[in-house]
Design a protein around this motif. Structure first.
Motif, PDB file in Angstrom:
ATOM      1  N   ALA A  91      82.129 133.463 -22.349  1.00  0.00           N
ATOM      2  CA  ALA A  91      82.430 132.822 -23.572  1.00  0.00           C
ATOM      3  C   ALA A  91      81.914 133.779 -24.882  1.00  0.00           C
ATOM      4  CB  ALA A  91      81.576 131.592 -23.858  1.00  0.00           C
ATOM      5  N   GLU A 100      89.942 132.809 -28.205  1.00  0.00           N
ATOM      6  CA  GLU A 100      90.131 131.432 -27.787  1.00  0.00           C
ATOM      7  C   GLU A 100      89.407 131.205 -26.335  1.00  0.00           C
ATOM      8  OE1 GLU A 100      92.000 127.353 -27.378  1.00  0.00           O
ATOM      9  OE2 GLU A 100      93.166 128.820 -28.496  1.00  0.00           O
ATOM     10  N   MET A 101      88.712 130.422 -25.962  1.00  0.00           N
ATOM     11  CA  MET A 101      88.013 130.231 -24.628  1.00  0.00           C
ATOM     12  C   MET A 101      88.659 129.070 -23.981  1.00  0.00           C
ATOM     13  SD  MET A 101      85.514 130.912 -22.502  1.00  0.00           S
ATOM     14  CE  MET A 101      84.530 130.299 -21.158  1.00  0.00           C
ATOM     15  N   PRO A 102      89.679 129.314 -23.163  1.00  0.00           N
ATOM     16  CA  PRO A 102      90.227 127.998 -22.398  1.00  0.00           C
ATOM     17  C   PRO A 102      89.522 127.183 -21.765  1.00  0.00           C
ATOM     18  CG  PRO A 102      91.281 130.231 -21.958  1.00  0.00           C
ATOM     19  CD  PRO A 102      89.990 130.618 -22.468  1.00  0.00           C
ATOM     20  N   GLU A 103      89.527 125.891 -21.841  1.00  0.00           N
ATOM     21  CA  GLU A 103      88.811 124.920 -21.328  1.00  0.00           C
ATOM     22  C   GLU A 103      88.869 125.197 -19.728  1.00  0.00           C
ATOM     23  OE1 GLU A 103      86.248 121.852 -20.925  1.00  0.00           O
ATOM     24  OE2 GLU A 103      86.982 122.781 -22.782  1.00  0.00           O
ATOM     25  N   SER A 104      89.944 125.662 -19.146  1.00  0.00           N
ATOM     26  CA  SER A 104      89.812 125.845 -17.749  1.00  0.00           C
ATOM     27  C   SER A 104      88.886 126.812 -17.201  1.00  0.00           C
ATOM     28  CB  SER A 104      91.236 126.338 -17.294  1.00  0.00           C
ATOM     29  OG  SER A 104      91.485 127.617 -17.872  1.00  0.00           O
ATOM     30  N   TRP A 106      85.740 126.730 -17.734  1.00  0.00           N
ATOM     31  CA  TRP A 106      84.482 125.972 -17.417  1.00  0.00           C
ATOM     32  C   TRP A 106      84.797 125.097 -16.127  1.00  0.00           C
ATOM     33  CZ3 TRP A 106      80.007 126.874 -19.819  1.00  0.00           C
ATOM     34  CH2 TRP A 106      80.035 127.544 -20.994  1.00  0.00           C
ATOM     35  N   GLN A 107      86.137 125.135 -15.540  1.00  0.00           N
ATOM     36  CA  GLN A 107      86.580 124.243 -14.486  1.00  0.00           C
ATOM     37  C   GLN A 107      86.935 124.745 -13.370  1.00  0.00           C
ATOM     38  OE1 GLN A 107      89.646 122.082 -16.544  1.00  0.00           O
ATOM     39  NE2 GLN A 107      88.297 120.985 -18.027  1.00  0.00           N
ATOM     40  N   THR A 237      77.316 128.181 -13.745  1.00  0.00           N
ATOM     41  CA  THR A 237      78.157 126.970 -13.949  1.00  0.00           C
ATOM     42  C   THR A 237      78.914 126.887 -12.555  1.00  0.00           C
ATOM     43  OG1 THR A 237      78.887 127.712 -16.072  1.00  0.00           O
ATOM     44  CG2 THR A 237      80.327 126.354 -14.990  1.00  0.00           C
TER      45      THR A 237
END
Length: 334
Positions: A91, A100-104, A106-107, A237
């Motif tokens: 990040a 931009e930091m893709p939400e994916s 974190w997943q 994470t």
């Protein structure tokens, strides 16, 4: 149990190492190399553990263990895959680039497959052909697996961890943007990595190994000054079980696969970017991170990348401040 490889041919000579890292014993009668031991772990593990017990009791011939004589525990490996489990690090880097930091992110873990046909020893110099490449250290935790079946879940993957250690995953930062822009990943920007003198079985780490994470500070000194004191068990994470399962989603992993955690990175106590050790923070495990924070705060980086003659030292300590895995200590350019 602690295992190492003394420099000998391409694949080293397997030894068991005493808990205090002072002594070692020849293990080649059990398995000539660490890879051979991993290939036949169910059969040889007991014999290696017996040898380690005999070494601790001083009932067998012993040799002084000199870390400068050690190769990487696996001087070469069938597979080296490095994750990015500390998403805080990703990040920050993207924030500094304005990306931009893709939400994916974190997943699902990020992971790349690195070169594994030859690793640097823990005291070998870091080759650097051109300082303009932007040479950086990356202090990480690494695990070595046994065989992992295709599609293994997190628990099955975690049970396959045979050994735990540390790595300096060297990066050439100024080559990375051009390679990534081609859409085909790292190659020239990821030269040979170095690994800690010894790797340790998870049981020997006790409570320091829990939930697929190493719960110790990762110590980094740069040119003799404290640079990083991040907690490896915090802000991770994706634990190693998750990383290994990710790697095994579409293919089985062979014994001796090495999986890295990615750069260890902690948030500051206030949730923001970490502070330097000199300012009371836990510091950093790579130069790119402090440079990104400098960019975020001041508009440009101030800390230079590694130059010829710089020294890097990476280790983790037990409660008595003794190195657990030995010390990675390298000079840039030799």
């Amino acid at each position: 149990m602690k295992l190492a490889s003394l420099k000998h041919g391409r694949d080293g000579k397997l030894v068991v190492v005493s808990n205090d890292l002072a002594w070692c014993a020849d293990a080649t009668a059990v398995a000539p190399t660490l890879q051979a031991a991993l290939d036949d772990w169910e059969r040889v593990e007991g014999d290696l553990r017996n040898l380690a017990t005999d070494l601790d009791h001083e009932t067998i011939p012993m040799l002084r263990f000199h870390e400068r004589q050690a190769a990487s525990p696996l001087p070469r490996a069938y597979q080296w895959a490095d994750g990015s489990a500390y998403v805080n690090h990703v990040a920050l880097v993207r924030q500094a680039r304005g990306a931009e930091m893709p939400e994916s992110f974190w997943q699902e873990p990020l992971m790349y497959q690195g070169g594994s046909d030859g690793f640097l020893g823990p005291r070998d110099p870091i080759p650097l052909a051109d300082e303009a490449y932007g040479c950086d250290l990356e202090a990480e935790v690494v695990v070595v697996t046994g065989d992992v079946p295709l599609g293994a879940g997190r628990d099955e993957a975690l049970a396959a961890v045979r050994l735990v250690g540390l790595t300096n995953d060297v990066s050439l930062r100024n080559l990375i943007p051009g390679e990534l822009a081609k859409g085909f990943g790292f190659f020239q920007s990821k030269p040979a990595s170095a690994f800690s003198p010894v790797f340790v079985t998870p049981d020997a780490l006790g409570d320091w190994w829990k939930d697929g994470k190493l719960h110790r500070k990762l110590m980094v000194d740069l040119n003799g000054q404290p640079f990083g004191r991040a907690e490896a068990g915090e802000d991770m994470t994706f634990d190693f079980g998750t990383l290994i399962a990710h790697a095994a989603k579409t293919r089985a992993l062979g014994a001796g696969t090495m999986i890295g955690s990615g750069t260890v990175s902690n948030r500051d106590a206030d949730g923001g970017p970490g502070k330097p050790v000199a300012e009371g923070g836990v510091g950093y495990s790579c130069l790119a991170e402090i440079r990104t924070i400098e960019t975020i705060r001041g508009g440009k980086p101030e800390t230079p990348f590694l130059k010829s003659g710089d020294t890097v030292r990476i280790w983790a300590e037990d409660d008595k401040h003794h190195p657990i895995f030995g010390v990675i200590e390298q000079i840039v350019g030799g």
